[in-house]
Design a protein around this motif. Structure first.
Motif, mmCIF file in Angstrom:
data_model
loop_
_atom_site.group_PDB
_atom_site.id
_atom_site.type_symbol
_atom_site.label_atom_id
_atom_site.label_comp_id
_atom_site.label_asym_id
_atom_site.label_seq_id
_atom_site.Cartn_x
_atom_site.Cartn_y
_atom_site.Cartn_z
ATOM 1 N N GLN A 160 -44.003 29.297 42.313
ATOM 2 C CA GLN A 160 -43.568 30.395 41.454
ATOM 3 C C GLN A 160 -42.113 30.200 41.023
ATOM 4 N N ILE A 161 -41.267 29.848 41.970
ATOM 5 C CA ILE A 161 -39.850 29.643 41.642
ATOM 6 C C ILE A 161 -39.685 28.456 40.682
ATOM 7 N N GLU A 162 -40.368 27.363 40.970
ATOM 8 C CA GLU A 162 -40.266 26.199 40.085
ATOM 9 C C GLU A 162 -40.691 26.557 38.672
ATOM 10 N N SER A 163 -41.772 27.304 38.599
ATOM 11 C CA SER A 163 -42.297 27.670 37.295
ATOM 12 C C SER A 163 -41.324 28.587 36.547
ATOM 13 N N ARG A 164 -40.728 29.528 37.279
ATOM 14 C CA ARG A 164 -39.749 30.416 36.637
ATOM 15 C C ARG A 164 -38.524 29.645 36.184
ATOM 16 N N VAL A 165 -38.024 28.769 37.054
ATOM 17 C CA VAL A 165 -36.823 27.998 36.707
ATOM 18 C C VAL A 165 -37.089 27.157 35.460
ATOM 19 N N LEU A 166 -38.237 26.515 35.449
ATOM 20 C CA LEU A 166 -38.547 25.682 34.291
ATOM 21 C C LEU A 166 -38.634 26.534 33.029
ATOM 22 N N GLY A 167 -39.304 27.681 33.144
ATOM 23 C CA GLY A 167 -39.430 28.569 31.983
ATOM 24 C C GLY A 167 -38.067 29.011 31.472
ATOM 25 N N ASP A 168 -37.210 29.436 32.398
ATOM 26 C CA ASP A 168 -35.882 29.912 32.004
ATOM 27 C C ASP A 168 -35.064 28.801 31.360
ATOM 28 N N LEU A 169 -35.038 27.649 32.009
ATOM 29 C CA LEU A 169 -34.232 26.553 31.475
ATOM 30 C C LEU A 169 -34.744 26.118 30.103
ATOM 31 N N ALA A 170 -36.059 26.086 29.967
ATOM 32 C CA ALA A 170 -36.635 25.675 28.690
ATOM 33 C C ALA A 170 -36.190 26.634 27.590
ATOM 34 N N LYS A 171 -36.306 27.925 27.880
ATOM 35 C CA LYS A 171 -36.024 28.910 26.830
ATOM 36 C C LYS A 171 -34.522 29.097 26.587
ATOM 37 N N ASN A 172 -33.752 29.100 27.667
ATOM 38 C CA ASN A 172 -32.331 29.439 27.506
ATOM 39 C C ASN A 172 -31.409 28.241 27.347
ATOM 40 N N HIS A 173 -31.824 27.103 27.785
ATOM 41 C CA HIS A 173 -30.964 25.930 27.693
ATOM 42 C C HIS A 173 -31.469 24.916 26.673
ATOM 43 N N ILE A 174 -32.711 24.537 26.834
ATOM 44 C CA ILE A 174 -33.219 23.405 26.058
ATOM 45 C C ILE A 174 -33.498 23.795 24.601
ATOM 46 N N ILE A 175 -34.250 24.860 24.411
ATOM 47 C CA ILE A 175 -34.634 25.219 23.036
ATOM 48 C C ILE A 175 -33.406 25.519 22.161
ATOM 49 N N PRO A 176 -32.454 26.325 22.632
ATOM 50 C CA PRO A 176 -31.285 26.585 21.772
ATOM 51 C C PRO A 176 -30.536 25.300 21.388
ATOM 52 N N ILE A 177 -30.443 24.373 22.335
ATOM 53 C CA ILE A 177 -29.753 23.116 22.039
ATOM 54 C C ILE A 177 -30.556 22.294 21.035
ATOM 55 N N ALA A 178 -31.865 22.286 21.219
ATOM 56 C CA ALA A 178 -32.722 21.533 20.297
ATOM 57 C C ALA A 178 -32.554 22.083 18.891
ATOM 58 N N ILE A 179 -32.524 23.403 18.789
ATOM 59 C CA ILE A 179 -32.413 24.011 17.461
ATOM 60 C C ILE A 179 -31.031 23.737 16.862
ATOM 61 N N ARG A 180 -30.028 23.779 17.702
ATOM 62 C CA ARG A 180 -28.681 23.503 17.186
ATOM 63 C C ARG A 180 -28.606 22.089 16.605
ATOM 64 N N TYR A 181 -29.165 21.151 17.358
ATOM 65 C CA TYR A 181 -29.134 19.769 16.885
ATOM 66 C C TYR A 181 -29.975 19.621 15.618
ATOM 67 N N GLN A 182 -31.100 20.296 15.625
ATOM 68 C CA GLN A 182 -31.972 20.236 14.454
ATOM 69 C C GLN A 182 -31.241 20.765 13.211
ATOM 70 N N PRO A 210 -50.090 22.776 36.655
ATOM 71 C CA PRO A 210 -50.268 21.812 35.560
ATOM 72 C C PRO A 210 -49.318 22.059 34.377
ATOM 73 N N TYR A 211 -48.922 23.312 34.170
ATOM 74 C CA TYR A 211 -48.006 23.599 33.054
ATOM 75 C C TYR A 211 -46.636 22.961 33.262
ATOM 76 N N LEU A 212 -46.258 22.808 34.508
ATOM 77 C CA LEU A 212 -44.942 22.214 34.767
ATOM 78 C C LEU A 212 -44.875 20.806 34.185
ATOM 79 N N ASP A 213 -45.967 20.082 34.331
ATOM 80 C CA ASP A 213 -46.007 18.728 33.782
ATOM 81 C C ASP A 213 -46.055 18.719 32.271
#
Ligand code: ADP
Ligand code: MG
Length: 727
Positions: free
Chosen positions: A600-622, A694-697
């Motif tokens: 549960q924690i791994e899944s939450r951490v991944l979700g948070d990082l994806a949404k708050n860290h990775i996606i905004p950076i991807a969009i900025r670069y885009q 499986p979603y983590l992968d």
């Protein structure tokens, strides 16, 4: 906004790790100086108290209150002379770490003064307010009391100015709430069963104890980089990160020269370990970059288990002093070797024998064979019990990942022993048989001397005989050794008990002792054959072969844990008086809950990082790419523009696709989490395994792709090459 990755990287550039210097004193001068060992006991206890304590340690005699008071006074004086101000009962709760609650020695006395005080009852028993330790339902809050009780067989020690007294931790109703209680019981049970079998060979043997020498693997990572990776900090592993261009493919780290900064850490770790009486002996680099191993000289299992728990604590503490973080997780990095804890296990006698060491005479070889075959039989009948005791969310990543043994439990014994066992199995009638030119007498093959040269190794086997001990290699690096060792002791104790019954039955029918033993050994060799595998455990052929043999291949923790509460396990553990159904059931629940929470924690951490860290950076670069393309369009003629913007347009498109996929998959993962959270414990754990994990992968794949596309200067989290290679 500042990029935390660069702040962390900058910190590593100017790192001064530590100015630790080994003291001038020889190791032998400071070894054990922070433990209340026999030397300290002799100095600080009365003759009577000393003798009573030794009798307790060696023969399990109980200590009277009066003597306890004397011992407490002695320990107190010793501890204060070493600078201790507090004391604590140190125990192994089922959370996996070790627990302490410190109390000061000091008590106020009349006249505004205070004295150091430590009474016998404070040594022997405490009632920590322990209602928030996991109990699997054993201890309802209304009976929240649990108590800790002194384990005199493990020396008290001083750490951080605190006298630590090793204890067991049990509920008010007497049920085990820790790892040590059943471990001690399993050691006693094994002693009884093994000693009885030894009596067939040598009447002087009146004590058998299991020995353990663990090998601890771990990673070091710079602490600033660690702090910049929320996934590492919260889960102990990276939930994404593209493989570094170079990692372990050149095999240039394994056994290589230890880098100076890691060496300094190891020196301080060894120094502190030695002062605490932990006999650390070897250190070396492991397969992956920044991965290492250390191992002590083996000891009696209870002591060795305590020492491993203590070592893991020391590692974390000392690593921080060197601006490192130690990673004990079984799989901190994807596609890079994980970490295990090899548990080398054997049986020793009061007469100084190693029962798993082949001897020079036919009698000693016979005895050796008896124990070897009984261990194999125990394993063959109860492999699922061992599997359950190495199960954890972390170890699931490692077992069967072509770097560690598969989840199938099997044993390796080497060519020579295999031939010997095959010969015994085929032997139809009494008389002499010739094997490899070695004479067999009393129907018992001699084990060729060459066995003592233990070069016949199989590094892929989960349970390998290595000449004079078994090496249980499937244990996870963060595990408390007590779990798997308790399970192993128990199944072997049970097996030896059955063995003695079988032999005695034959002897009652007037079969000669040697013949009776031989017949039962022969029978067991046949019956346990399926557990022996000499080939490559990492290969796919083994999966097919194991299935044919009917060996279980349990790939995930919730499934593996079921063996804890099967009727068979309960019967075995209750008969050996190690754990009751209620206690096993509690352990089962705690482990399941632990598993669920981790995923549960791994899944939450991944979700948070994806949404708050990775996606905004991807969009900025885009967006910068989009700007650039727009600019090109302004300055180029349309034909040239189409030609020269093709790749950028493609990248813009791909980024959008990954971003979109990440968002979708994170939502789907959240839905699965919600469903799983509504289920009961058992179903929920399984749902986390089958539907959330499986979603983590899936999500990770998209993030790792983005990592390769996006401007390095924008990427917010330390990359694998930085985590793995910065020393
Ligand atoms: P390797 O497996 O690398 O060849 P060793 O044979 O020296 O290394 O031992 C590895 C580990 O096994 C060490 O921790 C050692 O203390 C332990 N060991 C050796 N003999 C025994 C024994 N009789 N019982 C338990 N552990 C042992
Ligand atoms: Mg080894």
């Amino acid at each position: 906004m500042a990029n935390i990755r660069f702040i962390a990287l900058e910190a590593t550039l100017t790192r001064k790790r530590s100015d630790f210097k080994l003291p001038d004193r020889k190791v032998s001068e400071y070894f054990g100086e922070m433990t209340f060992n026999r030397e300290a006991m002799q100095e600080y206890l009365t003759r009577e108290a000393y003798q009573k304590l030794i009798n307790t340690i060696e023969k399990g005699e109980t200590i009277e209150r009066k003597i306890a008071g004397q011992i407490a006074a002695g320990i107190k004086s010793w501890a204060i002379s070493k600078g201790a101000t507090h004391y604590t009962h140190w125990f192994h709760p089922l959370t996996g770490s070790s627990a302490e609650k410190h109390d000061a020695f000091i008590i106020p006395v009349e006249g505004g003064k205070a004295i150091e005080n430590f009474q016998g009852n404070e040594l022997i028993q405490q009632e920590p307010d322990a209602s928030s330790f996991p109990s699997g339902g054993i201890r309802n809050t209304f009976e929240a009391r649990g108590y800790t009780a002194w384990d005199p067989t493990s020396y008290a020690f001083i750490m951080e100015n605190t006298l630590c007294i090793p204890t067991i931790f049990v509920s008010y109703t007497g049920e085990a709430l820790d790892y040590k209680t059943p471990l001690l019981k399993s050691i006693a049970s094994l002693d009884k069963a093994a000693t009885a079998v030894c009596k067939y060979f040598d009447k002087n043997i009146n004590k058998v104890y299991p020995t353990l020498g663990w090998e601890q693997e771990y990673f070091l990572v710079d602490s600033a980089l660690y702090k910049a990776r929320p996934d590492l900090a919260l889960t102990g592993r990276t939930v994404f990160g593209h493989a570094s261009a170079k990692d372990q493919q050149l095999s240039d780290h394994y056994f290589g020269t230890i880098h100076e900064s890691a060496l300094l850490f190891m020196q301080e770790l060894e120094y502190e370990s030695h002062r605490l009486g932990i006999p650390i002996k070897t250190r070396h680099n492991e397969v992956a970059p920044n991965q290492f191993e250390c191992a002590p000289v083996f000891e009696e299992t209870n002591i060795s288990v305590d020492h491993n728990q203590l070592l893991m604590h020391l590692m974390e503490k000392i690593a921080r002093k060197h601006n490192f973080q130690v990673l004990l997780h079984e799989k901190p990095y994807k596609d890079v070797n994980g970490s295990g804890k090899h548990n080398n296990w054997s049986l020793a006698t009061n007469t100084g024998l190693n029962l798993l060491s082949p001897g020079k005479t036919s009698t000693s070889n016979f005895r050796f064979l008896v124990f070897l075959v009984n261990v194999l039989k125990a394993l063959s009948e109860n492999s699922e019990i061992l599997r359950a005791h190495i199960a954890s969310a972390g170890n699931d990543h490692r077992l069967g990942a072509h770097e560690a043994p598969p989840a199938i439990i099997s044993a390796f014994i080497g060519t020579q022993l295999t031939e010997t066992l095959n010969l015994i199995e085929k032997q139809t009638k009494k008389g002499k048989v010739n094997t490899n030119g070695f004479n067999l007498n009393i129907n018992i093959p001699k084990i060729p001397e060459i066995l003592l040269d233990n070069t016949d190794r199989n590094r892929t086997s989960p349970f390998a005989f290595t000449g004079n001990k078994f090496e249980f290699r499937a244990v996870g690096s963060s595990a408390n050794c007590a779990g798997p060792m308790m399970a192993l002791n128990t199944i072997v104790a049970n097996q030896l008990k059955l063995f003695k019954e079988d032999v005695d039955k034959l002897m009652q029918k007037n079969v000669r002792k040697d013949d009776a033993i031989f017949q039962v050994v022969k029978k067991y060799i046949k019956e346990s054959k399926k557990i022996r595998f000499e080939g490559n455990n990492y290969g796919d052929e083994w999966l097919t072969e194991a299935e044919k043999r009917g060996l279980p291949n349990v790939k995930n923790t919730p499934e593996a844990l079921k063996a804890l509460i099967s009727n068979k396990t309960v019967k075995l553990f209750e008969e050996c008086k190690i754990l009751t159904r209620r206690e096993l059931d509690a352990r089962y629940k705690i482990q399941l809950e632990n598993y669920t929470k981790k995923i549960q924690i791994e899944s939450r951490v991944l979700g948070d990082l994806a949404k708050n860290h990775i996606i905004p950076i991807a969009i900025r670069y885009q967006n910068t790419l989009i700007e650039n393309v727009k600019g090109l369009k302004d300055v180029l003629d349309s034909k040239t523009f189409v030609k020269l913007s093709r790749n950028q347009m493609q990248t813009i498109k791909e980024i959008s696709e990954h971003v979109e996929e990440i968002k979708t998959q994170v939502s789907l993962m959240l839905e699965e989490r919600k469903k799983a959270n509504r289920m009961d414990l058992e179903e929920g754990a399984m749902a986390y395994n089958k539907n959330v994990l499986p979603y983590l992968d899936i999500i990770r794949k998209h993030i790792d792709k983005l990592e390769l596309m996006i401007d390095d200067e924008l990427w917010p989290l330390p990359k694998y090459r930085e985590l793995l290679f910065i020393k």
